[in-house]
Each structure stands twice: as C-alpha cells, then as structure tokens.
Design a protein around this motif. Structure first.
Motif, short mmCIF file in Angstrom:
data_model
loop_
_atom_site.label_atom_id
_atom_site.label_comp_id
_atom_site.label_asym_id
_atom_site.label_seq_id
_atom_site.Cartn_x
_atom_site.Cartn_y
_atom_site.Cartn_z
N LYS A 10 0.84 -1.20 0.00
CA LYS A 10 0.00 0.00 0.00
C LYS A 10 0.87 1.25 0.00
O LYS A 10 1.94 1.28 0.60
N VAL B 150 -2.53 -0.76 7.55
CA VAL B 150 -3.69 -1.17 6.74
C VAL B 150 -3.84 -2.69 6.81
O VAL B 150 -2.87 -3.42 6.61
N VAL C 239 -10.29 3.36 4.57
CA VAL C 239 -9.37 2.24 4.67
C VAL C 239 -9.45 1.65 6.08
O VAL C 239 -9.61 2.37 7.07
#
Length: 208
Positions: free
Chosen positions: A36, A94, A71
C-alpha cells in the motif's frame, strides 16, 4: 464491525503546521501497509484514545480520509509526550480483512487462586499471548480463571481456552500463570554476644 474515525489529509509537514495541529487536538499519523502507498493524515486525539480504551488495542478502525477512500487499519505504534502525556504521533497499519495476521492479545486473570490462601505466591511471567486470526476474529483479551490453582500448579499456553476463530502462536508450554511456594526466610546469622571473649588461638597451632 469496524469503528469509524475521521482523518484529515496532511500535506504540509512544517513544524508550525504540525504544532498547530496538535494544539487543535489533532495527532499527526501515517497510514501504511503491505503493498500500500503510505499516506499522511491527522486524527482527533481524544476520539482515537476513546476508541482504543473502549474497543481495545487491536480494534479495527475504518479511517474516513478527507477527499479519499476509506481504509481499514489497526493502531500499530504511537509516540507519547512524556511531559504532557499526550499523543504526538501515530502509525496505522492497513489490514486485509480476508487475510490472517498475528497480533498480541492481553491475558486477564480472573478469580483468587486457592494456593495463595495457603501462603503461595501467584506469578504471571507472560501478560500477552500471540494469536493468528483474521482481523474480524481478533479476541479483545484471553481470560484465565485461576481460582482452582494450588501451590505448584501452572497454566501454560496449551491450557488457555481455544477457539476455531484463532490459534495461539506461542510455544504450548510457555507459562502464563504459576503459584509458587512461599519464600522461606533465612535464619538470622548467629552473632557472638557483645560481651563474649574472643576465641584464643593456640600458639602452637599458630606456629604450624
């Protein structure tokens, strides 16, 4: 179910802007994860602390980032001002809700061990256990009932309550709680009476 938390996008990293953010009750944060792109944001410090206090350190938080996609994250690391005892920076990781990952879960002791009533001392070498699970299945804590423990008894990882939603990563024989015998006080050293005469050494033995 994830808890929602609003996040402001942060593009200006100057000291003056960062200082003003903290003065306004916001804490600077970084959002990152495997594969990410990292993002810099700011979240309400009080709301974050309340979320962690109410939902636990492993709570799944949905960050609603300003002008961006939401997210799912977990609180990974944080820094605290030692003088003001306030958050100064936060790292969010994340998470993929469909993949398993390892997290540390606190162990909570419940009850009073029978052995402590007989003079035993309860020791807890390990206050957390590592579990592997999908984010939605992270336990808030692992409860251990010690009320039946006698002196010499041990509760290890392999004795903890199990679940089909997660598995323990620690060694099965890793000790969580044990009741040890009371420590015996060593007898005081026998000191000669203050008025006692010192023992004389035989002159012949001394010459030898």
């Amino acid at each position: 179910m994830a808890i929602k938390l609003k996040a402001l996008k942060r593009d200006d990293f100057s000291n003056s802007v960062t200082k003003q953010l903290r003065a306004d009750g916001q804490v600077p944060a970084v959002v990152y994860g495997k594969g990410k792109e990292s993002k810099t944001v700011a979240v309400d410090s009080i709301e974050l602390l309340k979320t962690v206090r109410d939902e636990g350190r492993n709570a799944i938080i949905t960050l609603d980032i300003e002008n961006d996609t939401s997210v799912d994250v977990m609180l990974h690391e944080y820094q605290v001002n030692p003088i003001k005892d306030s958050l100064i920076h936060v790292d969010f990781y994340v998470v993929d809700m469909s993949e398993e990952m390892e997290v540390s879960v606190p162990v909570r002791i419940e009850g009073e061990a029978a052995g402590t009533k007989e003079g035993g001392v309860m020791q807890q070498p390990q206050y957390e256990v590592l579990v592997n699970a999908k984010p939605a299945n992270f336990p808030d804590e692992i409860t251990v009932d010690v009320s039946e423990l006698q002196i010499g008894d041990v509760i290890a990882v392999q004795d903890l309550p199990t679940s089909d939603k997660y598995e323990f990563v620690d060694e099965p024989d890793a000790v969580i709680v044990t009741i040890v015998p009371p420590t015996e006080e060593e007898p005081e050293s026998q000191l000669p009476d203050e008025g006692a005469e010192p023992e004389l050494v035989d002159a012949k033995e001394d010459e030898e």
